[in-house]
Design a protein around this motif. Structure first.
Motif, mmCIF file in Angstrom:
data_model
loop_
_atom_site.group_PDB
_atom_site.id
_atom_site.type_symbol
_atom_site.label_atom_id
_atom_site.label_comp_id
_atom_site.label_asym_id
_atom_site.label_seq_id
_atom_site.Cartn_x
_atom_site.Cartn_y
_atom_site.Cartn_z
ATOM 1 N N ARG A 5 0.619 -0.952 -0.013
ATOM 2 C CA ARG A 5 -0.164 -0.128 0.115
ATOM 3 C C ARG A 5 0.837 1.231 0.129
ATOM 4 N N GLU A 6 1.992 1.307 0.838
ATOM 5 C CA GLU A 6 2.956 2.401 0.659
ATOM 6 C C GLU A 6 3.474 2.982 -0.422
ATOM 7 N N TRP A 7 3.662 1.435 -1.135
ATOM 8 C CA TRP A 7 4.636 1.588 -2.556
ATOM 9 C C TRP A 7 3.788 1.500 -3.733
ATOM 10 N N GLU A 8 2.454 1.320 -3.552
ATOM 11 C CA GLU A 8 1.617 1.006 -4.765
ATOM 12 C C GLU A 8 2.071 -0.118 -5.523
ATOM 13 N N ALA A 9 2.428 -1.263 -4.789
ATOM 14 C CA ALA A 9 3.143 -2.503 -5.426
ATOM 15 C C ALA A 9 2.328 -3.624 -4.987
ATOM 16 N N ASN A 10 2.488 -4.746 -5.807
ATOM 17 C CA ASN A 10 1.840 -6.001 -5.363
ATOM 18 C C ASN A 10 2.497 -6.686 -4.185
ATOM 19 N N PRO A 11 1.643 -7.078 -3.224
ATOM 20 C CA PRO A 11 2.344 -7.678 -2.032
ATOM 21 C C PRO A 11 3.052 -8.910 -2.429
ATOM 22 N N GLU A 12 3.029 -9.629 -3.536
ATOM 23 C CA GLU A 12 3.986 -10.765 -3.804
ATOM 24 C C GLU A 12 5.224 -10.235 -4.199
ATOM 25 N N ASP A 13 5.346 -8.968 -4.514
ATOM 26 C CA ASP A 13 6.868 -8.416 -4.836
ATOM 27 C C ASP A 13 7.485 -7.721 -3.743
#
Length: 760
Positions: A544-552
């Motif tokens: 959520r902080e980095w607007e990324a996928n949790p899997e990454d």
């Protein structure tokens, strides 16, 4: 190859500082205000009826607060399974071994309790005893129990393939008699506990390597729900199975005394009580029959085992099961039959001990295989390689092996100068040098009936540290350290960031216990899954902080980052704060459990996997034999051990070294001297265990196999070497003296007599 940060590193033990500074508290160290002392009164007879117990003189002694006899427990009994519940906290009507508990006293101090115990007068009617298991099986022998015939406590049978056909196909068939010795675990900390019974139920601080066993026994004995029984585990001063895996008279008596007096009650067994009355390894007689072709191929094996079970069944059925179910490893065996009989005698109780059940039958089979190879003119290495299994492999009784370093281990030893030059180094006397070899197997991740799952709970603290709760017990093997390594590796934090809590059944998850080399494999899997649960929760906050996928999201070296985006990085403790303080605040708790349950396991027939994985230990032993005195001194050992992947190499080395020394003691030194049920050497001066000058140089070589069933590829690394040591010692003695010995322990007297008989 995966790059690990903590796993596979030589990390110091997490409990090292507490132990070396004296901060660690063991059960005998606990004291409480108003505490009473419990002492046990024991039978001077190996077999007798109890006619009367007079406690009046003891009760009148100043300072005595209470006295118990067997009748106070109202007929309650315990045992490993419902049909074997025959052991009473205090014998009420009949004693079946010398030293069995018959009464107990509680007094204001230890000396008063000891004095009072001596004042209790017990009237006995002595009964005929039986002390040899083979004689106990005969018609007309004295019977310990009315409900069994010929004193058979338990029998177990396996029959796979066509054994008789296998013997007909063999070019050579041998049948030999082997005997293992009467030995005990040898821990330095005797059983001890402090018990308190109050409105909240039972609380006991007890020296138990499997605290959830006594937790269930106390609940049953005192008719309480499990939620009202609390076992708080102190540090444990060694276990190795047997006594510290079971309940004792002292446990039940101290709790009942506390219930009746309202006071905390403590007991500590003396070392004489331990050596005379506590559980010991089964002494076994193994009649082994093996068939072999001219090229060394094993065609069939039939083992008949007679075990001295002592006065009660205890965990004996499992011993008999393991003595057969593991005999189909580590060599290919197409036809196998096994008949095991556990026999009641008026001796102390036989139970589990390190290398449980496997040490006996593997000793017999390993020696016999090499005896036959020698007769056929086959090299000891060649016969082992000819029959060694490789993975994947399924045995004739459907034990499935997914990883196996047996061949590599044997080849590693065979390539050593010690092995290649063994004949040149032998010498001609009066001191001769011998070199011997063995190759054995043991199970890890033991699983039987009943509750076998392990669980773990991890709580993320807001500063990024971890509270780790487990019901698994470190009884000296260093498992706490390994479990913390697993958590730290999975979360990418340091070892110092993980704090493991001692077992407390009120708060730690239920665990089957420390036995069968199961902690690293099963509790380790639970710990890893709990860490993954925490990591997955944290990954969602990072994503959520980095607007990324949790899997990454990547966790490593106390940092959290996005794979492929090095600019998106933060310290682990910063992410912990973000997660814990987010919105109204989050509580991050991870849960995990092992689910390697029973798939195909027929306990009655010995079919299926009694463990999740199997270790393989190849061992070379060098020793000197004095042909004049018979004295044997082990000089060197090399242990090539397949434990999958060593998670902590220091622990793996230490456990192999300790197991090898324990196995050497049983091969050469240790034996209870018995006379009609009485132990004649119940002290550590006369019960001969290896001392520091007796210890050989021990090199441990890790054979890496990365087993798919264990966390980070781990298998057992603590019991294999106690199985491999006795046969490697005995084959070395054969090389030195030219004589095959078949009975443990091999004392100097036996060597001298054999050499003298050979001359005659």
């Amino acid at each position: 190859m995966q790059d690990f940060t903590v796993i596979g590193k030589r990390m110091p033990r997490v409990d090292a500082l507490a132990k070396v500074t004296g901060e660690a508290k063991y059960a005998a160290d606990y004291e409480m205000p108003g505490m009473l002392w419990c002492k046990i009164v024991r039978s001077p007879h190996a077999h007798a009826r109890i006619l009367n117990i007079d406690t009046s003189r003891a009760a009148r002694l100043p300072g005595v607060k209470d006295v118990l006899t067997g009748k106070d427990f109202k007929g309650w009994k315990w045992g490993w399974m419902p049909k074997t519940r025959e052991e009473e906290p205090l014998a009420a009507e009949r004693v079946r071994y010398l030293g069995e508990a018959v009464a107990a006293v509680a007094a204001v101090d230890e000396d008063t309790a000891e004095q009072a115990a001596q004042l209790i007068q017990v009237e006995y009617e002595p009964l005929p005893g039986v002390f040899d298991p083979e004689k106990a099986m005969e018609d007309g022998a004295p019977q310990l129990y009315d409900h069994v015939k010929n004193n058979v406590s338990w029998d177990f049978h396996m029959d796979f393939g066509d054994v008789e056909k296998g013997f007909r196909e063999a070019d050579l068939v041998h049948e030999d008699r082997f005997v293992t010795g009467r030995v005990i675990t040898g821990y330095l900390e005797p059983p001890a506990a402090v018990a308190m019974y109050d409105s909240s139920g039972i609380t006991i601080w007890a020296a138990k390597q499997s605290p959830y066993f006594v937790y269930r026994h106390l609940a049953a004995c005192f008719n309480l729900p499990l939620s009202k029984v609390r076992v708080i585990q102190p540090f444990i001063g060694g276990g190795f199975g047997g006594t510290k895996n079971d309940s004792l008279a002292g446990d039940f008596c101290s709790v009942l005394f506390s219930k009746r007096t309202g006071k905390p009650v403590k007991f500590v067994y003396t070392m004489e009580e331990v050596l005379m009355t506590c559980r010991r390894r089964h002494n076994m007689i193994v009649y082994n029959k093996m068939g072999m072709k001219k090229d060394g191929t094993i065609t069939a094996m039939h083992s008949r085992v007679i075990a001295d079970g002592g006065a009660h069944t205890a965990i004996g059925p499992l011993t008999m099961y393991l003595s057969g179910s593991m005999s189909t490893l580590p060599y290919k065996l197409p036809n196998f039959k096994h008949d095991a009989y556990r026999i009641y005698t008026n001796n102390p109780i036989g139970a589990a001990m390190r290398g449980h059940g496997v040490t006996h039958t593997r000793f017999a089979a390993e020696l016999q295989m090499e005896m036959m190879a020698e007769e056929l003119g086959i090299d000891p290495v060649a016969v082992r390689l000819k029959n060694a299994i490789t993975a994947p492999h399924e045995t004739v009784n459907k034990v499935t092996v997914k990883s196996c370093g047996l061949v590599e281990g044997i080849q590693t030893l065979a390539a050593s100068d010690s092995w290649k030059n063994r004949d040149q180094r032998k010498g001609s006397g009066p001191v001769v040098h011998g070199t011997g070899m063995s190759a054995t197997s043991y199970l890890g991740g033991a699983r039987q009936r009943g509750h076998q799952s392990c669980a773990a709970v991890l709580r993320l603290c807001e500063d990024g540290t971890i509270d780790y709760l487990t019901g698994a017990t470190d009884c000296g093997q260093g498992s706490d350290t390994v479990l913390c390594q697993i958590v730290a590796e999975e979360l990418g934090v340091g070892m110092e960031d993980v704090d493991i809590k001692r077992v407390d059944t009120a708060v730690t998850p239920c665990d089957a216990g420390s036995y069968g080399s199961r902690v690293t494999v099963l509790a380790g899997e639970a710990a890893r899954r709990a860490a993954i649960d925490v990591k997955d929760q944290l990954a969602r906050f990072a994503a959520r902080e980095w607007e990324a996928n949790p899997e990454d999201i990547v966790f490593k070296n106390r940092m959290v980052s996005v794979a492929g985006s090095p600019e998106k990085t933060m310290p682990f403790d910063q992410l912990a704060k973000i997660a814990c303080y987010s919105g109204s605040g989050a509580v991050i708790i991870g849960k995990g459990y092992s689910d390697y349950g029973i798939d195909v396991l027929d306990f009655e027939k010995g079919i299926g996997n009694c463990g999740t994985s199997y270790s393989f230990t190849s061992q070379l032993t060098e020793l000197d034999v004095d042909l004049e005195t018979g004295f044997i001194h082990c000089t060197d050992m090399v242990i090539a051990h397949d434990c999958g992947r060593p998670l902590n190499p220091v622990n793996v080395e230490a456990q192999n070294q300790g197991a090898a020394i324990q196995g050497m003691g049983q091969a050469l030194y240790e034996e209870f001297r018995m006379d009609h049920g009485r132990t004649l050497n119940p002290n550590l001066a006369d019960y001969k265990m290896p001392l520091a000058p007796d210890i050989p140089r021990i090199e441990v070589i890790d054979i890496l196999t990365d087993d798919p069933s264990g966390p980070f590829g781990a298998k057992e690394a603590s019991e294999g070497a106690i199985v491999s040591t006795p046969p490697s010692v005995f084959t070395a003695i054969r090389h030195a003296t030219g004589i095959w010995f078949k009975e443990q322990p091999l004392t100097p007297e036996k060597v001298v007599m054999a050499l003298r008989n050979r001359k005659q």
